[in-house]
Design a protein around this motif. Structure first.
Motif, mmCIF file in Angstrom:
data_model
loop_
_atom_site.group_PDB
_atom_site.id
_atom_site.type_symbol
_atom_site.label_atom_id
_atom_site.label_comp_id
_atom_site.label_asym_id
_atom_site.label_seq_id
_atom_site.Cartn_x
_atom_site.Cartn_y
_atom_site.Cartn_z
ATOM 1 N N SER A 1 -9.778 6.042 13.716
ATOM 2 C CA SER A 1 -9.409 7.421 14.045
ATOM 3 C C SER A 1 -9.698 7.779 15.494
ATOM 4 C CB SER A 1 -10.145 8.401 13.113
ATOM 5 O OG SER A 1 -11.546 8.274 13.263
ATOM 6 N N ASP B 1 -8.024 6.601 0.812
ATOM 7 C CA ASP B 1 -6.862 7.283 1.399
ATOM 8 C C ASP B 1 -6.030 6.249 2.158
ATOM 9 O OD1 ASP B 1 -4.980 8.927 2.545
ATOM 10 O OD2 ASP B 1 -6.407 10.181 3.633
ATOM 11 N N TYR B 2 -5.232 5.507 1.418
ATOM 12 C CA TYR B 2 -4.556 4.350 2.004
ATOM 13 C C TYR B 2 -3.478 4.761 3.003
ATOM 14 C CZ TYR B 2 -3.179 -0.543 2.129
ATOM 15 O OH TYR B 2 -2.942 -1.834 2.540
ATOM 16 N N ALA B 3 -2.760 5.839 2.734
ATOM 17 C CA ALA B 3 -1.678 6.250 3.620
ATOM 18 C C ALA B 3 -2.197 6.583 5.016
ATOM 19 C CB ALA B 3 -0.935 7.443 3.029
ATOM 20 N N SER B 4 -3.245 7.412 5.080
ATOM 21 C CA SER B 4 -3.808 7.769 6.386
ATOM 22 C C SER B 4 -4.350 6.530 7.091
ATOM 23 C CB SER B 4 -4.927 8.801 6.218
ATOM 24 O OG SER B 4 -4.421 10.004 5.678
ATOM 25 N N HIS B 5 -5.024 5.679 6.334
ATOM 26 C CA HIS B 5 -5.563 4.450 6.904
ATOM 27 C C HIS B 5 -4.446 3.584 7.478
ATOM 28 C CE1 HIS B 5 -7.439 0.534 7.316
ATOM 29 N NE2 HIS B 5 -6.574 0.044 6.458
ATOM 30 N N HIS C 1 -1.493 4.403 8.686
ATOM 31 C CA HIS C 1 -0.942 4.944 9.929
ATOM 32 C C HIS C 1 -1.915 4.761 11.094
ATOM 33 C CE1 HIS C 1 2.651 6.452 8.047
ATOM 34 N NE2 HIS C 1 1.971 7.202 7.206
ATOM 35 N N GLU C 2 -3.202 4.958 10.844
ATOM 36 C CA GLU C 2 -4.192 4.750 11.901
ATOM 37 C C GLU C 2 -4.261 3.282 12.304
ATOM 38 O OE1 GLU C 2 -7.278 8.410 10.861
ATOM 39 O OE2 GLU C 2 -7.795 6.354 10.296
ATOM 40 N N TYR D 1 2.760 1.043 1.128
ATOM 41 C CA TYR D 1 2.538 1.039 2.576
ATOM 42 C C TYR D 1 2.394 -0.373 3.141
ATOM 43 C CZ TYR D 1 2.350 6.073 2.950
ATOM 44 O OH TYR D 1 2.698 7.393 2.950
#
Length: 350
Positions: free
Chosen positions: A56, A82-86, A88-89, A151
């Motif tokens: 992040s 939280d796989y989606a946020s991970h 994208h980061e 993802y």
């Protein structure tokens, strides 16, 4: 001749640390990304250069680029809730590392870790409809893992700065034993309760348990990274599995022998399990998620093969290694317990 460099995220995790050690053994310059400074010492002991930072906040990349500006391989070995946020980061970080590498005429190969449970289950051992999941099998992912399955494939769409490959390993064991540690914990609890048999509730004894030693899994990452024809590797998915599978019955019987349970293993309905300790929340998915995973593709392309004995064949050694990790307070133990609680909560909320 300068060594090739690899960056591994989740380097202090169970698979990530094994992957780091495998690349070290293969002669690579290995950088391991960890979130906490207190995790750095363990990497240094294994001759891995720790990089402390968070996806992040990419300011940590300055310290990484002080070491080298070219990375032939980037490995993703993390799976937060939280796989989606991970995802994208992670892609933002991978793209930045790739941009810097590209400026020195190096195009990285990204090895992204998903898992074989993306396919769902297969039939049990002996069923006439039984067949292995291969890379062309349709995905039938359990809801708790659907974000990972979705993802992970998106990494293959990132074609401008790096090449990418998705890896789907089976469960792994060895050392701190990943999720397989709960099997030892349950058997020890049965013995402590004075039982004479190992009772397994609500599991078909023919259920397929296809797992491999974590070191064999890690060597598969190196085999893909070092393959001479990258065109045969990128843009694809590869399963990683042992050459043989075991059944829940074979594992339970080996466990009963190991723990001296004179009446062996019994497979019973949950209602018949009164008087015995309750099975841990993570035990049912381990024993009852029947899945045979084919790995002919990676074997044919790279020549990789597994070498370590199956879980039931070397159970005494794996048990002692796990118990030593527990005595040493290995951080994997607490991490896996936390992951088990997340899975339990997710399953209850489906």
């Amino acid at each position: 001749m300068p060594r090739k460099s690899v960056l591994v995220t989740g380097a202090n995790g169970y698979i990530g640390s094994a992957v780091c050690r495998a690349f070290v053994r293969a002669g690579w310059q290995v950088f391991g990304l960890v979130r906490r400074l207190d995790a750095a010492g363990g990497l240094e002991a294994d001759e891995i250069t720790p990089i402390v930072g968070s996806l992040s906040d990419l300011s940590f990349l300055d310290s990484l680029f002080d070491h080298t500006k070219t990375f032939e391989v980037i490995v993703g070995c993390t799976e937060p809730p939280d796989y989606a946020s991970h995802f994208h980061e992670a892609m933002a970080m991978f793209r930045r590392v790739a941009e810097v590498s590209n400026s020195s005429h190096v195009r990285p190969l990204v090895l992204w870790t998903s898992g074989c449970k993306d396919y769902g289950t297969t039939a049990v051992d002996g069923d006439p409809d039984l067949g292995p999941h291969t890379e062309v099998s349709p995905l039938n992912t359990p809801a708790v893992l659907s974000a990972r399955a979705t993802y992970s494939l998106k990494v293959l769409e990132q074609t401008d700065l790096f090449d990418a490959t998705v890896l789907r390993p089976t469960n792994v064991f060895g050392y701190s034993s990943s999720y397989y540690g709960v099997i030892f914990e349950y058997a020890a609890k049965v013995v402590a309760n004075g039982a004479k048999s190992l009772r397994i509730a609500d599991v078909d004894p023919r259920s397929i348990m296809h797992a491999m030693h974590v070191d064999d899994c890690a060597e598969a990452y190196v085999a893909l990274a070092e393959h001479g024809d990258r065109a045969a590797v990128f843009g694809q998915c590869f399963n990683i599995s042992a050459s043989e599978y075991e059944t829940a019955e074979a594992v339970a019987e080996a466990l009963a022998r190991e723990y001296g349970l004179s009446s062996g293993a019994e497979f019973v309905a949950g209602s018949e399990n009164s008087g015995n300790p309750s099975m841990a929340p993570a035990l049912l998915p381990l024993l009852g998620f029947s899945q045979w995973v084919g790995s002919d593709k990676i074997r044919d392309v790279t020549g990789w093969t597994d070498r370590r004995p199956l879980f039931s064949q070397n159970l005494s050694v794996y048990r002692r290694s796990y118990e030593a990790a527990v005595r040493a307070g290995h951080e994997d133990i607490a991490r896996i317990q936390g992951r088990q609680e997340f899975i339990k909560s997710a399953l209850q909320n489906q």
